[in-house]
Scaffold this motif. Structure first.
Motif, PDB file in Angstrom:
ATOM      1  N   MET A   1       0.853  -1.180   0.000  1.00  0.00           N
ATOM      2  CA  MET A   1       0.000   0.000   0.000  1.00  0.00           C
ATOM      3  C   MET A   1       0.895   1.239   0.000  1.00  0.00           C
ATOM      4  SD  MET A   1      -3.455   0.789   0.528  1.00  0.00           S
ATOM      5  CE  MET A   1      -4.159  -0.532   1.483  1.00  0.00           C
ATOM      6  N   LYS A   2       0.554   2.201  -0.858  1.00  0.00           N
ATOM      7  CA  LYS A   2       1.236   3.494  -0.856  1.00  0.00           C
ATOM      8  C   LYS A   2       0.378   4.476  -0.071  1.00  0.00           C
ATOM      9  CE  LYS A   2       2.685   3.198  -5.562  1.00  0.00           C
ATOM     10  NZ  LYS A   2       2.541   3.851  -6.843  1.00  0.00           N
ATOM     11  N   TYR A   3       1.015   5.284   0.770  1.00  0.00           N
ATOM     12  CA  TYR A   3       0.349   6.334   1.540  1.00  0.00           C
ATOM     13  C   TYR A   3       0.835   7.665   0.985  1.00  0.00           C
ATOM     14  CZ  TYR A   3      -1.152   2.703   4.733  1.00  0.00           C
ATOM     15  OH  TYR A   3      -1.754   1.590   5.273  1.00  0.00           O
ATOM     16  N   ILE A   4      -0.086   8.408   0.355  1.00  0.00           N
ATOM     17  CA  ILE A   4       0.276   9.628  -0.363  1.00  0.00           C
ATOM     18  C   ILE A   4      -0.297  10.837   0.362  1.00  0.00           C
ATOM     19  CG2 ILE A   4       0.101  10.834  -2.574  1.00  0.00           C
ATOM     20  CD1 ILE A   4      -0.505   7.925  -3.763  1.00  0.00           C
ATOM     21  N   LYS A   5       0.585  11.722   0.829  1.00  0.00           N
ATOM     22  CA  LYS A   5       0.151  12.963   1.485  1.00  0.00           C
ATOM     23  C   LYS A   5      -0.489  13.881   0.446  1.00  0.00           C
ATOM     24  CE  LYS A   5       1.872  12.110   5.613  1.00  0.00           C
ATOM     25  NZ  LYS A   5       1.096  11.985   6.804  1.00  0.00           N
ATOM     26  N   THR A   6      -1.473  14.652   0.880  1.00  0.00           N
ATOM     27  CA  THR A   6      -2.157  15.601   0.001  1.00  0.00           C
ATOM     28  C   THR A   6      -1.740  17.022   0.384  1.00  0.00           C
ATOM     29  OG1 THR A   6      -4.066  15.832   1.460  1.00  0.00           O
ATOM     30  CG2 THR A   6      -4.135  14.025  -0.158  1.00  0.00           C
ATOM     31  N   SER A   7      -2.385  18.007  -0.202  1.00  0.00           N
ATOM     32  CA  SER A   7      -2.096  19.406   0.129  1.00  0.00           C
ATOM     33  C   SER A   7      -2.427  19.723   1.583  1.00  0.00           C
ATOM     34  CB  SER A   7      -2.846  20.346  -0.818  1.00  0.00           C
ATOM     35  OG  SER A   7      -4.243  20.123  -0.717  1.00  0.00           O
ATOM     36  N   ILE A   8      -3.260  18.911   2.204  1.00  0.00           N
ATOM     37  CA  ILE A   8      -3.502  18.977   3.647  1.00  0.00           C
ATOM     38  C   ILE A   8      -2.885  17.695   4.201  1.00  0.00           C
ATOM     39  CG2 ILE A   8      -5.209  19.086   5.501  1.00  0.00           C
ATOM     40  CD1 ILE A   8      -7.132  20.435   3.533  1.00  0.00           C
ATOM     41  N   PRO A   9      -1.705  17.788   4.827  1.00  0.00           N
ATOM     42  CA  PRO A   9      -0.938  16.586   5.186  1.00  0.00           C
ATOM     43  C   PRO A   9      -1.697  15.537   6.002  1.00  0.00           C
ATOM     44  CG  PRO A   9       0.387  18.555   5.487  1.00  0.00           C
ATOM     45  CD  PRO A   9      -1.012  19.018   5.180  1.00  0.00           C
ATOM     46  N   ASP A  10      -2.695  15.937   6.797  1.00  0.00           N
ATOM     47  CA  ASP A  10      -3.440  14.960   7.590  1.00  0.00           C
ATOM     48  C   ASP A  10      -4.399  14.122   6.749  1.00  0.00           C
ATOM     49  OD1 ASP A  10      -2.160  15.854   9.883  1.00  0.00           O
ATOM     50  OD2 ASP A  10      -3.749  17.270  10.385  1.00  0.00           O
ATOM     51  N   LEU A  14      -4.679   6.482   0.025  1.00  0.00           N
ATOM     52  CA  LEU A  14      -4.112   5.137   0.109  1.00  0.00           C
ATOM     53  C   LEU A  14      -4.295   4.459  -1.238  1.00  0.00           C
ATOM     54  CD1 LEU A  14      -5.029   5.971   3.091  1.00  0.00           C
ATOM     55  CD2 LEU A  14      -4.979   3.537   3.550  1.00  0.00           C
ATOM     56  N   GLU A  15      -3.203   3.998  -1.796  1.00  0.00           N
ATOM     57  CA  GLU A  15      -3.229   3.345  -3.101  1.00  0.00           C
ATOM     58  C   GLU A  15      -2.762   1.904  -2.922  1.00  0.00           C
ATOM     59  OE1 GLU A  15      -0.713   4.683  -6.660  1.00  0.00           O
ATOM     60  OE2 GLU A  15      -2.384   6.109  -6.577  1.00  0.00           O
TER      61      GLU A  15
END
Length: 182
Positions: A1-10, A14-15
């Motif tokens: 599983m990849k965990y990708i942060k967005t423009s809002i880090p919280d 999940l990919e």
């Protein structure tokens, strides 16, 4: 599983790793130890499943008490999923993340406690499943106005047709009037 942060880090995408061939596919959708180390430590207490027709917009909802973190995904169809930061103390207060979730892309979105959440159905219908960190308590629920100009959400409305809304979502409050988390 990849965990990708967005423009809002919280808020995290999940990919999953998908293993497939002509017979079908397999993917792991959740592993507690990995989620706790790669995203955040949470205990999920409730799983939900909804089905909605094209053009329905559900949200933007949050609970002032019994706040819910949600791990959301789509198992049939396609939605535009949105998380809005309702934490007054946060540097990203009032900002949002929008992500297309679909049965095809198999992405999930972690929407932490303190965020309003909603989605718009882009396909003929969509089935939406999610894990929650607390129980649904309607007496503590707030519906934020989905089209508040201050939010600036660019909903992908098909043909500019207004979405189908529940009665509570038709009367959602503006961000400027909404109760927040301090």
């Amino acid at each position: 599983m990849k965990y990708i942060k967005t423009s809002i880090p919280d808020v995290v995408i999940l990919e999953p790793n998908v293993f497939g061939d002509e017979r079908g596919f397999f993917m792991e959708t959740f592993r507690l130890v990995e989620f706790n180390s790669e995203c955040c430590e949470r205990n999920f207490v409730q799983d939900n499943h909804s089905k909605s027709a094209h053009g329905i917009l559900r949200g933007l909802h949050y609970q002032l008490e019994n706040t819910q973190g949600k791990l959301v995904r789509v198992i049939a169809g396609e939605v535009y999923d949105v998380a809005v930061d309702m934490r007054k103390y946060s540097p990203t207060f009032g900002q949002h993340v929008g992500v297309v979730l679909s049965a095809e892309n198999k992405k999930q979105l972690w929407v932490p406690e303190g965020f309003a959440h909603g989605f718009y159905v882009m396909s003929d219908s969509a089935e939406f499943v999610y894990k929650c960190t607390d129980y649904y308590t309607p007496e503590h629920e707030v519906s934020l106005c989905w089209n508040d100009p201050k939010l600036g959400i660019d909903w992908p409305l098909k043909g500019g047709v207004q979405p189908s809304l529940s009665e509570k979502d038709k009367t959602g409050v503006l961000l400027s009037d909404a109760p927040t988390f301090s």
